[in-house]
Design an enzyme around this catalytic site. Structure first.
Site, PDB file in Angstrom:
ATOM      1  CB  CYS A  78      -0.893   0.051   1.251  1.00  0.00           C
ATOM      2  SG  CYS A  78      -1.966  -1.376   1.488  1.00  0.00           S
TER       3      CYS A  78
ATOM      4  CG  ASP B 132      17.572  36.080 -13.768  1.00  0.00           C
ATOM      5  OD1 ASP B 132      17.507  35.742 -14.956  1.00  0.00           O
ATOM      6  OD2 ASP B 132      16.628  36.599 -13.145  1.00  0.00           O
TER       7      ASP B 132
END
Length: 488
Positions: free
Chosen positions: A34, A438
């Site tokens: 499970c 950046d």
């Protein structure tokens, strides 16, 4: 994770869905396995055994639970946040390398012998590459049986099985149901439209779709990518075939509609779409780590679950990144669109406006530099990158070594740190890629009172490791830019 028994027990007893896909619980008393969040009452601790993959559970003789469908849980985030042999192998297996080229092909891509790869995977995961690929085929078969009306033979070959018999045997062994029974238990719906397969892509919550889809749409290359009717659509090159993917975010899953030229590429297409949207990430772990910084905490709390937008075409993205150096996003899209028209592979799109696959590096080898409308140095950089990608000296594939790829990219003329890290972030998928130079990151840093010079910001951001690519997504969100807004 599966070796931390006490932690696994607590997750199972509390039915914690955050750990779905991290490990699987094999129950000795029932013979089933499970996911941690299975809705049935937790088994006795003495009957629990913990497995790192569904394949390991299947190999040990356990069947998939019919209630929680453990095979359909999100993938383990380990394989996308690690760069070692096991993680590289798992990424390649998900990309279909074993089905296409066998275990020898997998070993060749990794640079190891078949014996070394087999031994390494068995030692860490309890099973080998064939069983891992078989588990993936079984999950693909279940998706097709429960969600489409395809004939059984088509399902078998689309899932990657070599025969209908092996398909039948595997489905019965893994799910304890015959293929016809699985189809009756599922939705059993027909194709959404002629030739269109629809599947649901699960993810760990939360998910913030704004920056994810906003970034993909804002940087989309015309003819290859588009936003249409509330979905991001893109063309994918898949070996000898291709696909068109339509991805629409929903509250608990992403609807993925696929048009495939060859059904056998279905599992690879799904894996690449998941990778594009970073759906196997563990947003709770990422956000908890970034919240520890008081500067980032308000950003995380405002919109938790940001993902890193990636790519389905690492080599194509690398070319696009170089084209986009020192120019606006709109200009980069224009340059890329010209390459697509001149060198891309034409395709038909009956449901939208996609016209091409982005050109392969080999098709760009004859590129006339005079046709590139930017400085000579950048023309040279594009050509050298294309050559390196075409001859394999730079490997950006799912099984590539992140640090080696960085070093080889940095050695090419005209490719600087920003380009290397953008490729690492979106093409390689390194969760710790960082772009301190950046302009958007520097503007956000200045606005937040962080150091804005690359060196100082790198030092200040050291505590964000290994999640600096996610920190970049939160920093970009400081500015008012279309990349942070999902199109209406």
């Amino acid at each position: 994770m599966h070796q931390d028994t006490e932690r696994c027990i607590r997750a199972v007893q509390s039915r914690d869905s955050r750990f779905d896909g991290w490990f699987f619980t094999a129950v000795l008393s029932t013979g089933i396995y499970c996911r941690p969040s299975c809705p049935v009452p937790p088994p006795k601790v003495v009957n629990m055994r913990f497995m790192p993959t569904s394949a390991a559970a299947q190999q040990a003789g356990f069947r998939a639970c019919k209630r929680c469908r453990p095979d359909a849980s999100p993938g383990s985030p380990e394989w996308n946040q690690r760069a070692d042999l096991t993680a590289r192998a798992m990424r390649l297996i998900a990309d279909g390398v074993v089905d296409r080229s066998g275990v020898s092909g997998l070993a060749s891509r990794l640079g190891y012998s078949v014996r070394q790869v087999e031994r390494h995977l068995r030692e860490e995961l309890g099973t080998g590459p064939l069983a891992l690929a078989r588990a993936q085929r079984a999950q693909t078969a279940r998706l097709l049986l429960e969600g489409t009306g395809l004939p059984m033979a088509d399902v078998a070959f689309a899932a990657g099985f070599s025969s209908v018999r092996s398909f039948n045997d595997t489905v019965r062994e893994v799910f304890a149901l015959a293929p016809t029974e699985l189809r009756r238990r599922g939705a059993g719906s027909e194709l959404a439209a002629p030739g269109v397969l629809t599947v649901r892509l699960p993810f760990r919550e939360p998910l913030c779709p704004d920056n994810l889809f906003g970034h993909l749409v804002e940087t989309a290359v015309p003819g290859v990518e588009e936003w249409r009717d509330g979905a991001f659509r893109c063309s994918l090159r898949l070996g000898t075939g291709h696909a068109i993917a339509s991805l629409r975010p929903m509250p608990q899953h992403v609807v993925c509609e696929l048009v495939l030229s060859d059904l056998r590429h279905l599992s690879t297409a799904i894996a690449r779409c998941r990778r594009l949207l970073d759906l196997d990430a563990d947003p709770v772990a990422v956000d908890d780590a970034l919240r520890a910084d008081p500067v980032l905490q308000p950003l995380v709390d405002a919109a938790p679950g940001r993902r890193v937008p990636r790519t389905t075409d690492p080599e194509g993205f690398a070319v696009r990144a170089v084209l986009g150096q020192q120019v606006s996003t709109a200009a980069a899209r224009t340059h890329a669109a010209r390459l697509v028209v001149a060198h891309g592979t034409p395709i038909d799109d009956p449901h939208g406006g996609l016209t091409h696959l982005f050109p392969e590096p080999s098709s760009l080898a004859s590129l006339d530099p005079a046709r590139l409308a930017f400085p000579t140095s950048r023309r040279h950089a594009v050509l050298r990158l294309v050559e390196a990608l075409a001859d394999g000296s730079v490997d950006l594939g799912a099984g590539g070594d992140w640090q080696e790829a960085r070093a080889r990219l940095a050695a090419l003329p005209g490719i600087g740190p920003w380009t290397v890290e953008m490729i690492a972030m979106r093409a390689l998928g390194d969760p710790d890629a960082f772009v301190p130079s950046d302009l958007g990151v520097r503007a956000a840093a200045q606005r937040l009172g962080l150091p804005s010079t690359p060196g100082a910001l790198t030092r200040r951001g050291a505590p964000w490791r290994p999640w600096r690519a996610y920190a970049v997504q939160y920093l970009w969100a400081v500015g008012d830019h279309p990349v942070n807004q999902m199109p209406s």
